[in-house]
Design a protein around this motif. Structure first.
Motif, PDB file in Angstrom:
ATOM      1  N   LYS A  63       1.100  -5.823  -7.860  1.00 58.44           N
ATOM      2  CA  LYS A  63       2.222  -5.810  -6.842  1.00 58.44           C
ATOM      3  C   LYS A  63       3.718  -6.170  -7.585  1.00 58.44           C
ATOM      4  CE  LYS A  63      -0.163  -5.697  -2.641  1.00 58.44           C
ATOM      5  NZ  LYS A  63      -0.422  -6.278  -1.106  1.00 58.44           N
ATOM      6  N   SER A  88      -3.622  -0.477 -11.438  1.00 59.60           N
ATOM      7  CA  SER A  88      -3.431  -0.761 -10.007  1.00 59.60           C
ATOM      8  C   SER A  88      -5.180  -0.664  -9.470  1.00 59.60           C
ATOM      9  CB  SER A  88      -2.712   0.538  -9.313  1.00 59.60           C
ATOM     10  OG  SER A  88      -2.514   0.428  -7.962  1.00 59.60           O
ATOM     11  N   THR A  92      -5.902   0.229  -2.764  1.00 57.61           N
ATOM     12  CA  THR A  92      -4.446  -0.031  -2.379  1.00 57.61           C
ATOM     13  C   THR A  92      -4.172   0.890  -1.052  1.00 57.61           C
ATOM     14  OG1 THR A  92      -3.662   1.625  -3.802  1.00 57.61           O
ATOM     15  CG2 THR A  92      -3.354  -0.675  -4.514  1.00 57.61           C
ATOM     16  N   LEU A 132       3.153   1.652  -0.044  1.00 61.60           N
ATOM     17  CA  LEU A 132       2.703   1.649  -1.382  1.00 61.60           C
ATOM     18  C   LEU A 132       3.937   2.047  -2.499  1.00 61.60           C
ATOM     19  CD1 LEU A 132      -0.319   4.212  -0.362  1.00 61.60           C
ATOM     20  CD2 LEU A 132      -0.447   1.718  -1.508  1.00 61.60           C
TER      21      LEU A 132
END
Ligand code: CP3
Length: 367
Positions: A63, A88, A92, A132
């Motif tokens: 993040k 990532s 997510t 997102l």
């Protein structure tokens, strides 16, 4: 005036210094076989561990735009890789759906609210993509940092692989809960998969808009299914995604790679999905795979990640064997058959990258 500036910025953004990876995915001529490694940014690199410690946790790292950019670039500073992959995680998306993702130390990913009751499943919805935004911000920041060095890969989990974690509530060996649902209440699983497919399509399109130059769908657990179940519960939804993706951006084709771990038996069906390339694990011979589907799609893979636990000589031999098995001509992106193991010696990854670059030139002379 504003338009002119934007247009010229876009132009510099899209000028790649090394587009070998994108060309190979489209089976266009290349000078050598490009390589990247699944999970190339990760715990086998001491510099990754240092940045992760600064971030606090793995999720904090995902993040944090600046730190996610930093770890994405780290493997490129060490090895002459031909692509970067967004730092990532596939989870997510269910996190944005409100399932409450967390990582228990040493136990892998977990969800606070696993999807095991009909009422919860009926409430599942495509998340607002704004949740997102940190992912799309990372994509933009990484593109800026790369400055055209190599292309950036975006990614997502497949609807089925995401559902495995969402229903099981974490990692699983047998998939007892999701398979029970699949056989006893297929309608519920189809509902989850349909929402996931819509969410993944929007998520990947937003990554492409933000600057991802190729995308990969990770179907890590599709190989746990029977052939019929794979077609019904995994491939069908991946096809839906592929047909909903934006395939051109910044004046270039955005190739799509489908990777089903353990999917070697189903390559023909996967090649007909509309994807540009298929990822292979290490269980099949890449030459035979090419003969089966080579006319339709490019192939990515297929080194056993544990081959990197051999000697520099054995690593070169394995790389040579895979390159020879694929044979001459474009359409191969070298990669591991799954993520690089956290105990891998980074020096051995360097041996692999250099070997692939050096040994592959002989297979591209006539192009
Ligand atoms: O390839 C890359 O460098 C990009 C980064 C990437 C991560 N996860 C970072 C990560 C990618 C592409 C993924 C995808 C992913 N995540 C998959 C599909 C690919 C695969 O490996 O099959 C899956 C199934 C996940 C879910 C997930 N995330 C698991 C099972 C774990 C735990 C792994 C473990 O060994 O504990 C994660 C965490 C994770 N994702 C790490 C990294 C670098 C390790 C987290 C840490 O730093 O502690």
């Amino acid at each position: 005036m504003t338009n002119l500036i934007q247009a010229s910025e876009l132009n510099t953004m899209s000028q790649l210094k090394n587009d070998t990876f994108l060309r190979a995915l489209l089976k266009q001529p290349v000078d050598y076989t490009p390589i990247w490694m699944m999970r190339q940014a990760g715990r086998y690199l001491p510099e990754y561990k240092a940045t992760r410690a600064r971030a606090g946790s793995f999720l904090d790292l995902c993040k944090n735009t600046e730190l996610a950019t930093e770890v994405t670039i780290q493997p490129l500073e060490r090895f002459k890789l031909d692509a970067a992959i967004l730092f990532s995680d596939i989870l997510t998306v269910p996190d944005a759906m409100g399932l409450g993702l967390y990582f228990a130390e040493g136990e892998g990913p977990k969800f606070e609210r696993a999807l095991q009751h009909e009422a919860d499943i009926r409430k599942l919805a495509v998340p607002d993509m704004q949740k997102l935004d940190y992912v799309f911000a990372a994509v933009r920041s990484i593109r800026h940092a790369l400055d055209g060095r190599v292309p950036l890969i975006g990614f997502s989990g497949s609807p089925f692989t995401l559902a495995c974690y969402m229903v099981e509530g974490g990692s699983s060996k047998e998939f007892r809960t999701i398979k029970s649902m699949m056989y006893a209440r297929p309608d519920l699983l189809h509902h989850i998969l349909s929402v996931n497919a819509q969410a993944v399509t929007a998520y990947l399109n937003a990554q492409i808009e933000a600057g991802a130059q190729a995308v990969q769908i990770f179907d890590t657990w599709g190989g746990a299914l029977s052939q019929h179940a794979f077609e019904t519960f995994s491939l069908r939804y991946m096809k839906q995604i592929v047909s909903g993706l934006k395939r051109e951006h910044e004046g270039r084709r955005v190739p799509v790679i489908l990777f089903t771990k353990g999917g070697g038996l189903w390559l023909e069906q996967m090649a007909a999905s509309g994807a540009d390339a298929l990822g292979l694990d290490w269980t099949c011979d890449i030459g035979q795979a090419r003969a089966r589907v080579g006319g339709q799609v490019a192939l990515q893979g297929n080194l056993d990640p544990f081959a990197l636990f051999g000697t520099p000589e054995s690593i070169r031999e394995e790389a040579a064997r895979i390159l020879a098995a694929y044979g001459s001509g474009s359409g191969h992106v070298f990669n591991l058959g799954h993520g690089i193991n956290q105990h891998t010696d980074p020096e051995h990854a360097a041996v692999l990258v250099d070997a692939v670059h050096e040994l592959s030139r002989a297979y591209h002379i006539t192009e």
